[in-house]
Design a protein around this motif. Structure first.
Motif, PDB file in Angstrom:
ATOM      1  N   ILE A  58      43.100   4.129 -65.216  1.00 27.82           N
ATOM      2  CA  ILE A  58      42.059   3.151 -65.539  1.00 27.82           C
ATOM      3  C   ILE A  58      42.673   1.908 -66.179  1.00 27.82           C
ATOM      4  O   ILE A  58      42.329   0.767 -65.829  1.00 27.82           O
ATOM      5  CB  ILE A  58      40.997   3.786 -66.461  1.00 27.82           C
ATOM      6  N   GLN A  59      43.600   2.108 -67.101  1.00 25.07           N
ATOM      7  CA  GLN A  59      44.234   0.966 -67.749  1.00 25.07           C
ATOM      8  C   GLN A  59      45.067   0.155 -66.756  1.00 25.07           C
ATOM      9  O   GLN A  59      45.094  -1.082 -66.826  1.00 25.07           O
ATOM     10  CB  GLN A  59      45.095   1.451 -68.921  1.00 25.07           C
ATOM     11  N   PHE A  65      43.400  -6.223 -62.332  1.00 25.71           N
ATOM     12  CA  PHE A  65      42.323  -7.191 -62.116  1.00 25.71           C
ATOM     13  C   PHE A  65      42.279  -8.262 -63.207  1.00 25.71           C
ATOM     14  O   PHE A  65      41.323  -9.042 -63.278  1.00 25.71           O
ATOM     15  CB  PHE A  65      40.987  -6.469 -62.015  1.00 25.71           C
ATOM     16  N   GLY A  66      43.295  -8.303 -64.054  1.00 20.79           N
ATOM     17  CA  GLY A  66      43.378  -9.342 -65.079  1.00 20.79           C
ATOM     18  C   GLY A  66      42.459  -9.131 -66.258  1.00 20.79           C
ATOM     19  O   GLY A  66      42.261 -10.049 -67.066  1.00 20.79           O
ATOM     20  N   LEU A  67      41.896  -7.941 -66.389  1.00 26.48           N
ATOM     21  CA  LEU A  67      40.949  -7.666 -67.473  1.00 26.48           C
ATOM     22  C   LEU A  67      41.710  -7.094 -68.665  1.00 26.48           C
ATOM     23  O   LEU A  67      41.754  -5.881 -68.904  1.00 26.48           O
ATOM     24  CB  LEU A  67      39.860  -6.711 -66.980  1.00 26.48           C
ATOM     25  N   PRO A 238      41.984  -0.489 -55.920  1.00 27.87           N
ATOM     26  CA  PRO A 238      43.422  -0.629 -55.703  1.00 27.87           C
ATOM     27  C   PRO A 238      44.074  -1.340 -56.887  1.00 27.87           C
ATOM     28  O   PRO A 238      43.392  -1.917 -57.741  1.00 27.87           O
ATOM     29  CB  PRO A 238      43.489  -1.496 -54.453  1.00 27.87           C
ATOM     30  N   THR A 239      45.395  -1.319 -56.924  1.00 20.87           N
ATOM     31  CA  THR A 239      46.124  -2.067 -57.949  1.00 20.87           C
ATOM     32  C   THR A 239      47.116  -3.057 -57.340  1.00 20.87           C
ATOM     33  O   THR A 239      47.743  -3.812 -58.078  1.00 20.87           O
ATOM     34  CB  THR A 239      46.871  -1.113 -58.902  1.00 20.87           C
ATOM     35  N   ASP A 240      47.270  -3.044 -56.000  1.00 17.90           N
ATOM     36  CA  ASP A 240      48.164  -4.010 -55.380  1.00 17.90           C
ATOM     37  C   ASP A 240      47.451  -5.352 -55.241  1.00 17.90           C
ATOM     38  O   ASP A 240      46.271  -5.421 -54.882  1.00 17.90           O
ATOM     39  CB  ASP A 240      48.638  -3.515 -54.018  1.00 17.90           C
ATOM     40  N   ASP A 241      48.157  -6.419 -55.543  1.00 18.69           N
ATOM     41  CA  ASP A 241      47.558  -7.744 -55.665  1.00 18.69           C
ATOM     42  C   ASP A 241      46.827  -8.194 -54.406  1.00 18.69           C
ATOM     43  O   ASP A 241      45.769  -8.826 -54.473  1.00 18.69           O
ATOM     44  CB  ASP A 241      48.644  -8.761 -56.031  1.00 18.69           C
ATOM     45  N   GLY A 265      41.103 -15.673 -51.863  1.00 26.26           N
ATOM     46  CA  GLY A 265      42.511 -15.300 -51.833  1.00 26.26           C
ATOM     47  C   GLY A 265      43.304 -15.846 -53.000  1.00 26.26           C
ATOM     48  O   GLY A 265      44.531 -15.708 -53.031  1.00 26.26           O
ATOM     49  N   ALA A 266      42.613 -16.460 -53.964  1.00 27.03           N
ATOM     50  CA  ALA A 266      43.306 -17.082 -55.089  1.00 27.03           C
ATOM     51  C   ALA A 266      43.859 -16.019 -56.038  1.00 27.03           C
ATOM     52  O   ALA A 266      43.343 -14.895 -56.114  1.00 27.03           O
ATOM     53  CB  ALA A 266      42.354 -18.006 -55.841  1.00 27.03           C
ATOM     54  N   PRO A 267      44.893 -16.353 -56.791  1.00 30.00           N
ATOM     55  CA  PRO A 267      45.421 -15.417 -57.774  1.00 30.00           C
ATOM     56  C   PRO A 267      44.337 -14.972 -58.756  1.00 30.00           C
ATOM     57  O   PRO A 267      43.376 -15.708 -59.030  1.00 30.00           O
ATOM     58  CB  PRO A 267      46.509 -16.223 -58.486  1.00 30.00           C
ATOM     59  N   VAL A 268      44.515 -13.783 -59.285  1.00 29.63           N
ATOM     60  CA  VAL A 268      43.531 -13.210 -60.198  1.00 29.63           C
ATOM     61  C   VAL A 268      43.260 -14.148 -61.377  1.00 29.63           C
ATOM     62  O   VAL A 268      42.105 -14.379 -61.750  1.00 29.63           O
ATOM     63  CB  VAL A 268      44.030 -11.832 -60.690  1.00 29.63           C
TER      64      VAL A 268
END
Length: 298
Positions: A58-59, A65-67, A238-241, A265-268
């Motif tokens: 979870i972390q 996701f930048g959270l 997912p965790t891949d960018d 498609g912009a960076p997180v």
């Protein structure tokens, strides 16, 4: 509370899914837009439901996701003394009582009928501890930031369990104690928890805790028409960018924030910067949202 402090409080029964992302994102954006803090709490008071490694995953998902959260992670498995002190206080106030009844015994009733309120019905059997919902704050009235005024009589909802027969703490007590302990000013969560709020407001009132503001979010509905959840086998985030970027955009669509299509498609970090600057609760439609609509709107 003069300073905004929000939180995301997942149960580590499995990885986060798209519905979890929408709730976490809304909570995060609401806090950051207010210039406030956003804390993470792992609600692991039910160990049999929490497989090893789920909390770590979870972390990782939140980070992807930048959270990013403020302060240390709070783990409910470390909070036994605080929960016991709160229960002891409720017992002393006459607001909590031991109950030997099983769900099978009262299955013909819509809610638990309070048979043990004046004494344990079957002495010698294991007991749970319940809240006297017929005493204390009634009715419970609060202003939800999306759904407006809410009014409930907790007695019509029944005497909720605070501590289970197996000795594990129940959600209602733990969440109230932890929100107060962490100084949470604002709770942003799914609509499925709205009818838990009356018990929580009763507990806050009885224990002398401040009441946070509440914002309940419309549910995210999957393809089968059911709430998106781990029980319904919702896919893990997912965790891949490359996969994260369009899903973050879809979550903003699900929250009715109308992100520009070019952000997909912009960076997180770029997506979140836009979302914080443009966050408006008033845009959120109160009806359930379908996952496919958010994805299609990309």
């Amino acid at each position: 509370m003069s300073h905004y402090r929000g939180r995301f409080a997942p149960t580590p029964s499995g990885p986060l899914h798209f519905g979890s992302l929408v709730a976490a994102l809304a909570s995060f954006l609401d806090a950051r837009r207010a210039g406030g803090e956003w804390w993470l709490r792992i609600e692991d008071i039910d160990p049999p439901r929490c497989p090893p490694g789920a909390a770590d995953e979870i972390q990782r998902q939140l980070t992807a996701f930048g959270l990013h959260w403020d302060g240390p992670v709070l783990w409910q498995h470390d909070r036994d003394d605080a929960y016991q002190a709160a229960l002891d206080r409720l017992v002393a106030l006459g607001l909590a009582y031991p109950c030997s009844c099983s769900r099978k015994q009262w299955r013909e009733h819509a809610v638990y009928p309070g048979w043990c309120r004046e004494g344990v019905r079957e002495p010698g059997r294991p007991v749970a501890w319940r809240l006297r919902s017929d005493l204390g704050l009634r009715p419970v009235v609060w202003q939800d930031r999306l759904f407006g005024e809410q009014r409930f009589d907790p007695a019509e909802l029944g005497d909720v369990v605070l501590k289970r027969k197996d000795g594990l703490w129940a959600y209602q007590l733990a969440v109230v104690v932890d929100d107060a302990g962490q100084g949470i000013s604002d709770v942003v969560r799914g609509f499925d928890l709205l009818d838990n709020t009356p018990w929580q407001r009763q507990l806050q009132h009885a224990l002398g805790y401040p009441a946070p503001r509440y914002l309940h979010l419309p549910l995210i509905i999957g393809e089968g028409g059911q709430k998106l959840s781990k029980q319904n086998l919702a896919p893990a985030l997912p965790t891949d960018d490359g996969a994260v970027r369009p899903l973050l955009h879809a979550a903003l669509v699900a929250l009715d924030q109308a992100p520009p299509a070019g952000l997909r498609g912009a960076p997180v970090a770029e997506q979140l910067a836009w979302a914080i600057a443009h966050w408006e609760v008033s845009r959120i439609r109160p009806e359930p949202h379908r996952t496919r609509d958010a994805l299609r709107s990309d």
